[in-house]
Motif scaffolding. Sequence first.
Motif, PDB file in Angstrom:
ATOM      1  N   UNK A   5       0.838  -1.202   0.000  1.00 13.97           N
ATOM      2  CA  UNK A   5       0.000   0.000   0.000  1.00 13.97           C
ATOM      3  C   UNK A   5       0.865   1.240   0.000  1.00 13.97           C
ATOM      4  N   UNK A   6       1.881   1.178   0.841  1.00 13.53           N
ATOM      5  CA  UNK A   6       2.763   2.335   0.930  1.00 13.53           C
ATOM      6  C   UNK A   6       3.508   2.504  -0.398  1.00 13.53           C
ATOM      7  N   UNK A   7       3.929   1.393  -0.972  1.00 20.10           N
ATOM      8  CA  UNK A   7       4.598   1.475  -2.280  1.00 20.10           C
ATOM      9  C   UNK A   7       3.684   2.137  -3.303  1.00 20.10           C
ATOM     10  N   UNK A   8       2.425   1.695  -3.316  1.00 21.84           N
ATOM     11  CA  UNK A   8       1.489   2.265  -4.287  1.00 21.84           C
ATOM     12  C   UNK A   8       1.227   3.736  -4.036  1.00 21.84           C
ATOM     13  N   UNK A   9       1.049   4.054  -2.760  1.00 20.43           N
ATOM     14  CA  UNK A   9       0.760   5.451  -2.435  1.00 20.43           C
ATOM     15  C   UNK A   9       1.930   6.346  -2.850  1.00 20.43           C
ATOM     16  N   UNK A  10       3.123   5.959  -2.442  1.00 21.32           N
ATOM     17  CA  UNK A  10       4.288   6.790  -2.770  1.00 21.32           C
ATOM     18  C   UNK A  10       4.474   6.880  -4.275  1.00 21.32           C
ATOM     19  N   UNK A  11       4.277   5.739  -4.944  1.00 23.83           N
ATOM     20  CA  UNK A  11       4.425   5.724  -6.401  1.00 23.83           C
ATOM     21  C   UNK A  11       3.453   6.678  -7.061  1.00 23.83           C
ATOM     22  N   UNK A  12       2.265   6.712  -6.527  1.00 20.08           N
ATOM     23  CA  UNK A  12       1.245   7.529  -7.168  1.00 20.08           C
ATOM     24  C   UNK A  12       1.352   8.999  -6.776  1.00 20.08           C
ATOM     25  N   UNK A  13       1.682   9.263  -5.511  1.00 19.00           N
ATOM     26  CA  UNK A  13       1.548  10.631  -5.027  1.00 19.00           C
ATOM     27  C   UNK A  13       2.848  11.387  -4.797  1.00 19.00           C
ATOM     28  N   UNK A  14       3.917  10.658  -4.541  1.00 24.85           N
ATOM     29  CA  UNK A  14       5.124  11.396  -4.182  1.00 24.85           C
ATOM     30  C   UNK A  14       6.334  11.002  -5.019  1.00 24.85           C
ATOM     31  N   UNK A  15       6.058  10.337  -6.100  1.00 24.08           N
ATOM     32  CA  UNK A  15       7.137   9.846  -6.935  1.00 24.08           C
ATOM     33  C   UNK A  15       8.033  10.990  -7.402  1.00 24.08           C
ATOM     34  N   UNK A  16       7.403  12.042  -7.955  1.00 23.77           N
ATOM     35  CA  UNK A  16       8.231  13.097  -8.537  1.00 23.77           C
ATOM     36  C   UNK A  16       8.921  13.924  -7.452  1.00 23.77           C
ATOM     37  N   UNK A  17       8.224  14.109  -6.321  1.00 22.48           N
ATOM     38  CA  UNK A  17       8.862  14.843  -5.222  1.00 22.48           C
ATOM     39  C   UNK A  17      10.118  14.102  -4.753  1.00 22.48           C
ATOM     40  N   UNK A  18       9.981  12.783  -4.576  1.00 26.47           N
ATOM     41  CA  UNK A  18      11.116  12.000  -4.080  1.00 26.47           C
ATOM     42  C   UNK A  18      12.263  11.999  -5.100  1.00 26.47           C
ATOM     43  N   UNK A  19      11.911  11.893  -6.373  1.00 23.31           N
ATOM     44  CA  UNK A  19      12.963  11.954  -7.392  1.00 23.31           C
ATOM     45  C   UNK A  19      13.684  13.300  -7.372  1.00 23.31           C
ATOM     46  N   UNK A  20      12.903  14.334  -7.160  1.00 24.20           N
ATOM     47  CA  UNK A  20      13.495  15.671  -7.148  1.00 24.20           C
ATOM     48  C   UNK A  20      14.464  15.804  -5.974  1.00 24.20           C
ATOM     49  N   UNK A  21      14.020  15.340  -4.802  1.00 23.21           N
ATOM     50  CA  UNK A  21      14.868  15.451  -3.617  1.00 23.21           C
ATOM     51  C   UNK A  21      16.136  14.618  -3.768  1.00 23.21           C
TER      52      UNK A  21
END
Length: 439
Positions: A51-67
Amino acid sequence: MIIRSAPEIWEAALGQLQLEVSKANFHTWLNKTCGQNYQDGKFVVGVPNTFIAEYLGRNQHSLIEKVLTDVLREPVKVEFSVANNTEKTLPGRTNLPLFNPRYTFDTFVVGNSNNLAYAAAAKIVENPGLAFNPLFLYGGAGLGKTHLLHAIGNRAVANHLAVLYVSAEQYTNELVTAIREKTTDEFRKKFRTVDILMVDDVQFFAGKEQTEENFFYTFNELHSNNRQIVLASDQSPKSIPMLKERLRSRLEWGLVADLQSPDFETRLGILQLKAERDGVDINPDVLEFIALQIKENIRALEGSLNRVVAYSKLLRTMVTPEIAARALEDIVGKEPQLAIVTPNLVTEAVAGTFQLTLSDLRGKRRDEATVFARHLCMYLIRQETDCSLSEIGKEFGDRSSSTVSYAFGKISDAINNDPLLKRQIFNIQQRIHSTRARN
Ligand code: ADP
Ligand code: MG
């Protein structure tokens, strides 16, 4: 300082992410993650469950890549992977999935479209096997079926019930494996000894004869032992094609409850809850704008909010309904508010709301209620169309532009002091736009 290993890189990224997202968000989604691997520009983040994988993939993927790109000073692609050693199994039982902590009864907004399903779900956790068995939930994609199943699961776990959730597809795959590996006894034990069995997306069983037959026996055994069965599907039992009659009739034994597309109030409630939960500070007008535009699907509603928020961050500007309209342009069409709305459309909507006729509004009646409705009408035409003050005056029996301007000011003031009026106006606007959509 030179950062090398994946865990060290991730520590640095987490420090940055902590500043970027709300505390609650960080705690729920990022706290238990780890840096697993970094190679050839690809960074693997280990997470506790899917679930966490899906959530992060969907909602914070680009933020995490940017950071991560900031931390490493080179372009990075991110992947999320469920780490083996964390939280995969519960003590005592193996393979029981954790329920998404976000999907609870408390975070489920109830309205006319879903109150039966909600009430039934809440009831069966209190009386598993006794209230209605099975409970069959159905409705279109993104209307909250899986959310309710997880809400049942979360509460059942809290009540120390043995509860199992699978998708029909997962059930099928596990059965196939059990047959191949000759472990059908274990398979049977796993699915037939729980207090609550939930199977999601049961339309998947249709046409898969062997699975359907196996599930038929599982169903019978659980049912005759008063164990609760909960099923969800995108169609009612009657309309699932190719389902054998004997299973179909059993699916209808208990309560069949549907979830419909949410009304405006419910959509707004969902957006408010989500904005609050994510710690997003957003103008209420924008939430209302989104709720007016996105009607069919709650997943799309949430997605639209995320998109609007991301868009405003990108532009570093406060979100206004205009910014929201631009962010959602490809979904709702260009200039969703302007152009097609005519003074006539507005006047009809106001007349309908106040049970007046068009000539009442355009004529000389001077009673308080009519005058108020007329002013409101002028205000809305000014808001919804490109008409000038004097053009609006003409619509109302050659009244002067200063009369229209006065009416506009009066209604603007009244709105600021009266939330009910504000809501009423939104309802009229919704009426205008839904008429327009039908045309
Ligand atoms: P379905 O299984 O019917 O396709 P989901 O349960 O996956 O739909 O719901 C899609 C998204 O919409 C989820 O994020 C869910 O939390 C949200 N959602 C659906 N209904 C509601 C509701 N009534 N209140 C709050 N959130 C909802
Ligand atoms: Mg679902």
